[in-house]
Design an enzyme around this catalytic site. Sequence first.
Site, short mmCIF file in Angstrom:
data_model
loop_
_atom_site.label_atom_id
_atom_site.label_comp_id
_atom_site.label_asym_id
_atom_site.label_seq_id
_atom_site.Cartn_x
_atom_site.Cartn_y
_atom_site.Cartn_z
N HIS A 214 7.30 9.62 7.35
CA HIS A 214 6.58 8.74 6.45
C HIS A 214 7.33 7.42 6.46
CE1 HIS A 214 5.02 7.85 2.10
NE2 HIS A 214 4.50 7.05 3.02
N ASP A 215 6.65 6.33 6.79
CA ASP A 215 7.34 5.06 6.98
C ASP A 215 8.19 4.68 5.77
OD1 ASP A 215 5.15 4.42 5.36
OD2 ASP A 215 4.20 3.13 6.85
N THR A 216 7.73 5.02 4.56
CA THR A 216 8.52 4.68 3.38
C THR A 216 9.79 5.51 3.31
OG1 THR A 216 6.44 4.22 2.23
CG2 THR A 216 8.42 4.32 0.89
N THR A 237 1.55 -3.56 3.23
CA THR A 237 0.19 -3.40 2.71
C THR A 237 0.23 -2.84 1.29
OG1 THR A 237 -0.66 -3.02 4.93
CG2 THR A 237 -2.02 -2.24 3.11
N ASN A 274 2.88 3.80 -6.37
CA ASN A 274 2.18 2.96 -5.39
C ASN A 274 1.54 1.78 -6.10
OD1 ASN A 274 2.62 5.31 -3.75
ND2 ASN A 274 0.93 4.64 -2.46
N GLY A 385 8.00 -6.24 5.11
CA GLY A 385 7.44 -7.57 5.31
C GLY A 385 7.47 -8.44 4.08
#
Length: 453
Positions: A214-216, A237, A274, A385
């Site tokens: 999971h990227d997080t 995002t 989130n 980002g």
Amino acid sequence: MLGYLEDGMLRLEPVSRFPNGPVPGVDGLHWDFSALYRHILAGLAEAVKREPAVASVGIDSWAVDYGLVNGDELLGEPFHYRDDRTARGVERVHARVPFEELYRRNGLQFLPFNTLYQYVTERRLADADAALLIPDLVAFLLTGTRAAERTNASTTGLVDVSSGEWDDDLIETLGLPASLLPPLVDPGTSLGPLKGEARERVGGAVDVIAVGSHDTASAVAAVPLSSANAAYISCGTWGLVGVELDAPVVSDAARAANFTNEGGVDGRVRFLHNVTGLWLLSESVRTWEAEDGVPIDLPDLLEAAASIDGDAPLFDANDPRLAAPDDMPARIAAVLELAGSSVPTSRAAFARTIVESIAQAFADAVATAGRLTDREIDVIHIVGGGALNRLLCQATADRSGLPVLAGPVEATALGNVLVQARSHGWLGADATLETLRDVVARSFAPVRYEPRG
């Protein structure tokens, strides 16, 4: 990305970037996974061409979405989590298991696109012999190994929050075939070398190693936490706002605040919320570019936004009416008007409102995380980002009243390659998660933003 560990310092080299986004289909919104996989193979081939001594490959991606396979065949393009079929899944799941019970079992905040809601609407399950989350699907196509990396599996809603194993009773209650779910593996597990077509295309039998897929999970593994009471925001995002814990928090207050307990590297818990992140800005820019027919210079837009005096009207960044793509400025304007707020008349002012609204949502989530975990949050780390967005970082510091340390930008890739490096023994026999973070802190100096006024 190529990662190099040299003399205790880490550096990254971009190899290939490619577009990714939702693709409308006759039965709903999908990912163009076939194109993604072609790009992945091309990128790996270029990486090995540049650096023939590549030791291994790690894969991370967004969470919750999956592909169904039968034998070696992918059964159609994976659905996109923003497809509206998920609403039907929520009704079906909660009719069998109330959300209060779900939260006690899986510890996940309510998000209508969590994997279990998708599974119960899936019409192709009977045709499949495995359901693989996106990074697991890529690993399977590369190596032939079917496995579910644990940090990403924790986002499905089907993993017991206490044991970290598949919740067989819940799976049976929901009428899902447990046989579709592959064995769970931890970050650092070898999944085997490239095989078949992948080996031929890439040009070598490079090993694939499970990371925080999971990227997080990978991003948080690379957050150089400067305090035991630090909060983090992994911002792209989405903005994933939270703290790192040793054990889950599944209290009624945590459930009411819609905080989630997701798996982290080394068994840590990512206790987070989130928040809709830079999706709001990127979708607005996409609409404006379509109107003008020319690209917008985002740094220039943000600089103009930062120069605007006075308070910006705010909206709820998490408003569900802003979840779908297309004409985001009109959606935001409608939300502002319904709340009786003014609507910005220039694009710079509109961008300022978007960024300030995201920052307020970040600040609120940080305060709630501190309250729910009885921590006095003293600093916020922003990685991803969003760390490049100076207006957002400063607004987050101002609205939270806390210093913000911004960077590294490529935290996800750093966490990915560091888990691989540790699996090779390059960080010492007793390397901990803190060891990995020390490498990041030495290699990348953050930018500090102090709260104003």
